[in-house]
Design a protein around this motif. Structure first.
Motif, PDB file in Angstrom:
ATOM      1  N   VAL A 123      -6.959  -9.557   9.597  1.00  0.00           N
ATOM      2  CA  VAL A 123      -6.355  -9.506   8.274  1.00  0.00           C
ATOM      3  C   VAL A 123      -5.179 -10.477   8.228  1.00  0.00           C
ATOM      4  O   VAL A 123      -4.253 -10.395   9.041  1.00  0.00           O
ATOM      5  CB  VAL A 123      -5.870  -8.075   7.946  1.00  0.00           C
ATOM      6  N   VAL A 124      -5.233 -11.421   7.279  1.00  0.00           N
ATOM      7  CA  VAL A 124      -4.186 -12.434   7.160  1.00  0.00           C
ATOM      8  C   VAL A 124      -3.528 -12.314   5.787  1.00  0.00           C
ATOM      9  O   VAL A 124      -3.878 -11.461   4.972  1.00  0.00           O
ATOM     10  CB  VAL A 124      -4.758 -13.854   7.365  1.00  0.00           C
ATOM     11  N   GLU A 125      -2.562 -13.182   5.540  1.00  0.00           N
ATOM     12  CA  GLU A 125      -1.791 -13.125   4.292  1.00  0.00           C
ATOM     13  C   GLU A 125      -2.686 -13.177   3.061  1.00  0.00           C
ATOM     14  O   GLU A 125      -2.507 -12.417   2.109  1.00  0.00           O
ATOM     15  CB  GLU A 125      -0.802 -14.291   4.277  1.00  0.00           C
ATOM     16  N   GLN A 126      -3.668 -14.076   3.072  1.00  0.00           N
ATOM     17  CA  GLN A 126      -4.537 -14.221   1.909  1.00  0.00           C
ATOM     18  C   GLN A 126      -5.424 -12.986   1.717  1.00  0.00           C
ATOM     19  O   GLN A 126      -5.771 -12.638   0.581  1.00  0.00           O
ATOM     20  CB  GLN A 126      -5.384 -15.487   2.058  1.00  0.00           C
ATOM     21  N   THR A 127      -5.784 -12.311   2.797  1.00  0.00           N
ATOM     22  CA  THR A 127      -6.553 -11.066   2.678  1.00  0.00           C
ATOM     23  C   THR A 127      -5.747 -10.025   1.920  1.00  0.00           C
ATOM     24  O   THR A 127      -6.249  -9.369   1.005  1.00  0.00           O
ATOM     25  CB  THR A 127      -6.904 -10.511   4.076  1.00  0.00           C
ATOM     26  N   ARG A 128      -4.496  -9.853   2.322  1.00  0.00           N
ATOM     27  CA  ARG A 128      -3.636  -8.875   1.651  1.00  0.00           C
ATOM     28  C   ARG A 128      -3.385  -9.267   0.202  1.00  0.00           C
ATOM     29  O   ARG A 128      -3.343  -8.409  -0.686  1.00  0.00           O
ATOM     30  CB  ARG A 128      -2.319  -8.743   2.418  1.00  0.00           C
ATOM     31  N   ARG A 129      -3.237 -10.565  -0.044  1.00  0.00           N
ATOM     32  CA  ARG A 129      -3.016 -11.039  -1.405  1.00  0.00           C
ATOM     33  C   ARG A 129      -4.219 -10.722  -2.287  1.00  0.00           C
ATOM     34  O   ARG A 129      -4.083 -10.200  -3.388  1.00  0.00           O
ATOM     35  CB  ARG A 129      -2.754 -12.547  -1.387  1.00  0.00           C
ATOM     36  N   HIS A 130      -5.406 -11.044  -1.807  1.00  0.00           N
ATOM     37  CA  HIS A 130      -6.600 -10.809  -2.617  1.00  0.00           C
ATOM     38  C   HIS A 130      -6.851  -9.320  -2.832  1.00  0.00           C
ATOM     39  O   HIS A 130      -7.311  -8.913  -3.897  1.00  0.00           O
ATOM     40  CB  HIS A 130      -7.815 -11.467  -1.965  1.00  0.00           C
ATOM     41  N   ALA A 131      -6.564  -8.503  -1.827  1.00  0.00           N
ATOM     42  CA  ALA A 131      -6.711  -7.055  -2.011  1.00  0.00           C
ATOM     43  C   ALA A 131      -5.786  -6.558  -3.110  1.00  0.00           C
ATOM     44  O   ALA A 131      -6.165  -5.716  -3.942  1.00  0.00           O
ATOM     45  CB  ALA A 131      -6.425  -6.324  -0.702  1.00  0.00           C
ATOM     46  N   ALA A 132      -4.557  -7.087  -3.151  1.00  0.00           N
ATOM     47  CA  ALA A 132      -3.603  -6.693  -4.196  1.00  0.00           C
ATOM     48  C   ALA A 132      -4.080  -7.158  -5.565  1.00  0.00           C
ATOM     49  O   ALA A 132      -3.966  -6.425  -6.559  1.00  0.00           O
ATOM     50  CB  ALA A 132      -2.225  -7.265  -3.891  1.00  0.00           C
ATOM     51  N   ALA A 147      -5.384  -1.249   2.002  1.00  0.00           N
ATOM     52  CA  ALA A 147      -6.101  -0.988   0.750  1.00  0.00           C
ATOM     53  C   ALA A 147      -5.723   0.360   0.150  1.00  0.00           C
ATOM     54  O   ALA A 147      -5.540   0.482  -1.063  1.00  0.00           O
ATOM     55  CB  ALA A 147      -7.609  -1.074   0.985  1.00  0.00           C
ATOM     56  N   THR A 148      -5.624   1.379   0.981  1.00  0.00           N
ATOM     57  CA  THR A 148      -5.252   2.697   0.458  1.00  0.00           C
ATOM     58  C   THR A 148      -3.818   2.703  -0.046  1.00  0.00           C
ATOM     59  O   THR A 148      -3.498   3.391  -1.023  1.00  0.00           O
ATOM     60  CB  THR A 148      -5.453   3.785   1.521  1.00  0.00           C
ATOM     61  N   ALA A 149      -2.938   1.920   0.589  1.00  0.00           N
ATOM     62  CA  ALA A 149      -1.564   1.802   0.093  1.00  0.00           C
ATOM     63  C   ALA A 149      -1.531   1.148  -1.278  1.00  0.00           C
ATOM     64  O   ALA A 149      -0.626   1.407  -2.084  1.00  0.00           O
ATOM     65  CB  ALA A 149      -0.706   1.020   1.079  1.00  0.00           C
ATOM     66  N   LEU A 150      -2.532   0.300  -1.578  1.00  0.00           N
ATOM     67  CA  LEU A 150      -2.628  -0.340  -2.884  1.00  0.00           C
ATOM     68  C   LEU A 150      -3.269   0.565  -3.931  1.00  0.00           C
ATOM     69  O   LEU A 150      -3.342   0.190  -5.098  1.00  0.00           O
ATOM     70  CB  LEU A 150      -3.446  -1.635  -2.778  1.00  0.00           C
ATOM     71  N   GLY A 151      -3.751   1.732  -3.520  1.00  0.00           N
ATOM     72  CA  GLY A 151      -4.314   2.676  -4.470  1.00  0.00           C
ATOM     73  C   GLY A 151      -5.806   2.870  -4.393  1.00  0.00           C
ATOM     74  O   GLY A 151      -6.376   3.668  -5.142  1.00  0.00           O
ATOM     75  N   PHE A 152      -6.487   2.169  -3.488  1.00  0.00           N
ATOM     76  CA  PHE A 152      -7.930   2.377  -3.338  1.00  0.00           C
ATOM     77  C   PHE A 152      -8.180   3.677  -2.575  1.00  0.00           C
ATOM     78  O   PHE A 152      -7.601   3.889  -1.506  1.00  0.00           O
ATOM     79  CB  PHE A 152      -8.571   1.228  -2.560  1.00  0.00           C
ATOM     80  N   PRO A 153      -9.046   4.547  -3.088  1.00  0.00           N
ATOM     81  CA  PRO A 153      -9.435   5.728  -2.294  1.00  0.00           C
ATOM     82  C   PRO A 153     -10.156   5.285  -1.019  1.00  0.00           C
ATOM     83  O   PRO A 153     -10.827   4.253  -1.007  1.00  0.00           O
ATOM     84  CB  PRO A 153     -10.393   6.482  -3.228  1.00  0.00           C
ATOM     85  N   LEU A 204       2.040  -1.433 -11.522  1.00  0.00           N
ATOM     86  CA  LEU A 204       1.891  -1.932 -10.165  1.00  0.00           C
ATOM     87  C   LEU A 204       1.479  -0.789  -9.255  1.00  0.00           C
ATOM     88  O   LEU A 204       1.645   0.388  -9.604  1.00  0.00           O
ATOM     89  CB  LEU A 204       3.215  -2.539  -9.695  1.00  0.00           C
ATOM     90  N   PRO A 205       0.921  -1.088  -8.090  1.00  0.00           N
ATOM     91  CA  PRO A 205       0.462  -0.014  -7.203  1.00  0.00           C
ATOM     92  C   PRO A 205       1.568   0.962  -6.855  1.00  0.00           C
ATOM     93  O   PRO A 205       2.734   0.597  -6.711  1.00  0.00           O
ATOM     94  CB  PRO A 205      -0.007  -0.781  -5.950  1.00  0.00           C
ATOM     95  N   GLU A 206       1.188   2.247  -6.758  1.00  0.00           N
ATOM     96  CA  GLU A 206       2.126   3.253  -6.285  1.00  0.00           C
ATOM     97  C   GLU A 206       2.390   3.018  -4.805  1.00  0.00           C
ATOM     98  O   GLU A 206       1.464   2.959  -3.997  1.00  0.00           O
ATOM     99  CB  GLU A 206       1.541   4.658  -6.490  1.00  0.00           C
TER     100      GLU A 206
END
Length: 445
Positions: free
Chosen positions: A119-128, A166-172, A418-420
């Motif tokens: 998992v890299v910066e762009q992965t986290r960006r796209h997930a957000a 992903a779960t921190a961004l709100g995905f179950p 924005l994500p909780e």
């Protein structure tokens, strides 16, 4: 189960997105013979002994020459179980707006990571970005698993890290699936690989064929932005007055009662015309001309709606994804393009800025820079009919435009929170944070 799934690929540069899409097309026999012959020739010209499947997707000459994806490439394929509309989106940061264009209508996002890099910066960006756009489900394709000798520990470590983000961004948790794949070799893409005996989940295609999809936009309240008013004034049609555009959401039928916004005028649909003749009903995605029972004052930019109508307001809050080199500051005077209506507006307040890397927010930032995400307050010179983005993607999205040169500055989502950030402390004050997004520049095919 729906027989159509819209999905988008995303990931960092060189993670193998185009090769994965090419593998899906190739192994599902969704490639025309002449196209495949052209790929074989191009691959041979490069000295390759096997076809470069990424060439099935990277259609622009500049993409083929550079070996990167620049534009969104839409591809259509089908299996006996389901049809698919797939948007292969760019991985490079500078093409983020194209990435979000492709993802804006997706029901599922396929994020790729290189098994060697994780998992890299762009992965986290796209997930957000996918979370912000309301894409309900994710697949993490841990690609190039063959280059780490099909190692289970490596896969498990990457999967655990991504699921936590992903779960921190709100995905179950049950909305996120991780699959070890090799797009180049075909492992676990369409056919199950005997080189990953430790993996008992579905192949990528099996998951795409069976994953539940969100309700069809046809089920949403009817929304129809008026693009043109058609008045031929000919001897054959002396009194013809039609309102042309594309159905943004829902379904309209002859006899339906409608409301015209922002005026609030009411009428009934008398006829639905198309180039191929009249219809009794039209649904989301169809381009039609509506004729109404009453002679109303309707112009380009008005919205024809039925059912629970959107609110008409000149002030709203939104999440924006800033795309310009010049920073956004409070008080900025801009144009807001919502549907077919463009109005003058002021960004009255920057409420906060979201750092998708650290999962933290900065309250009352002084500015939003290139590729940053934040919540803002907007005041428009004229009332506009808006839905919350969570309710209707098409009429809950808007563009921010530079009045001086017409360039796109940002894309916004009305009322999109924005994500909780459960368990993550917010920070206050100035400073720069994170990076990216864009939303609904076009609805895609």
């Amino acid at each position: 189960m729906s027989d159509l799934l819209r999905l988008a690929t995303a990931g960092s540069v060189d993670d193998g997105k185009s090769t994965l899409v090419g593998r899906l097309l190739y192994d599902t026999k969704s490639v025309l013979a002449d196209t495949l012959d052209a790929v074989h020739r191009a691959s041979a010209d490069r000295g390759l002994t096997t076809p470069d499947l990424s060439l099935l997707v990277d259609g622009l000459r500049s993409e083929r020459e550079q070996g990167i994806t620049i534009d969104v490439a839409y591809r259509y394929f089908a299996t006996p179980k389901r049809s698919f509309v797939l948007a292969d989106t760019p991985g490079h940061v500078q093409y983020t707006r194209n990435t979000v264009t492709g993802a804006s209508t997706a029901q599922l996002g396929v994020l790729l990571v290189d098994a060697r890099k994780g998992v890299v910066e762009q992965t986290r960006r796209h997930a957000a970005v996918l979370a912000l756009l309301g894409v309900p489900r994710l697949v993490l394709a841990v690609n190039k698993i063959d280059l780490v000798d099909y190692d289970e520990v490596t896969f498990s470590r990457i999967a655990k890290e991504f699921t936590a983000h992903a779960t921190a961004l709100g995905f179950p948790e049950d909305a996120v699936v991780e699959i070890p794949v090799s797009a180049l070799a075909g492992d676990n893409v369409v056919e199950r690989s005997d080189k990953t005996p430790w993996y008992s989940g579905p192949t990528l295609l099996e998951h795409l064929e069976t994953v539940p999809v969100e309700p069809d936009p046809h089920d949403a309240p009817f929304r129809f932005p008026v693009q043109y008013v058609i008045r031929p004034r000919t001897a054959e049609y002396p009194d013809y007055r039609g309102y042309a555009g594309q159905v943004a959401a829902g379904t309209v039928r002859v006899g339906d009662e409608i409301t015209v916004l922002p005026s609030g005028l009411r009428s009934t649909v008398e006829k639905i015309d198309t180039a191929d003749g009249p219809l009794e009903e039209a649904a989301a995605g169809q381009s039609v001309t509506l004729l109404l029972a009453h002679d109303l004052d309707i112009a380009r930019g008005d919205l024809i709606a039925s059912g629970d109508a959107p609110k008409v307001t000149d002030e709203f809050e939104a999440t924006v994804c800033w795309l310009a080199e010049k920073a956004l500051t409070p008080g900025a005077r801009v144009l807001v393009k919502h549907g077919t209506r463009t109005v003058q507006a002021i960004v009255t307040e920057l409420r906060n800025r979201f750092d998708e890397q650290k999962l933290a927010s900065t309250e009352s930032p002084g500015s939003l820079g290139l590729n940053e995400i934040g919540q803002v307050s907007v005041r428009t010179a004229e009332p506009v009919p808006v839905d919350d983005y969570s309710r209707n993607r098409r009429t809950g999205a808007f563009l921010v435009i530079d009045a001086s040169d017409g360039s796109t500055l940002a894309a916004g989502l009305v009322g999109a929170p924005l994500p909780e950030l459960d368990g993550v402390d917010s920070c206050t004050g100035g400073g720069n944070s994170a990076q990216d997004s864009h939303a609904l520049v076009s609805p895609g095919p």
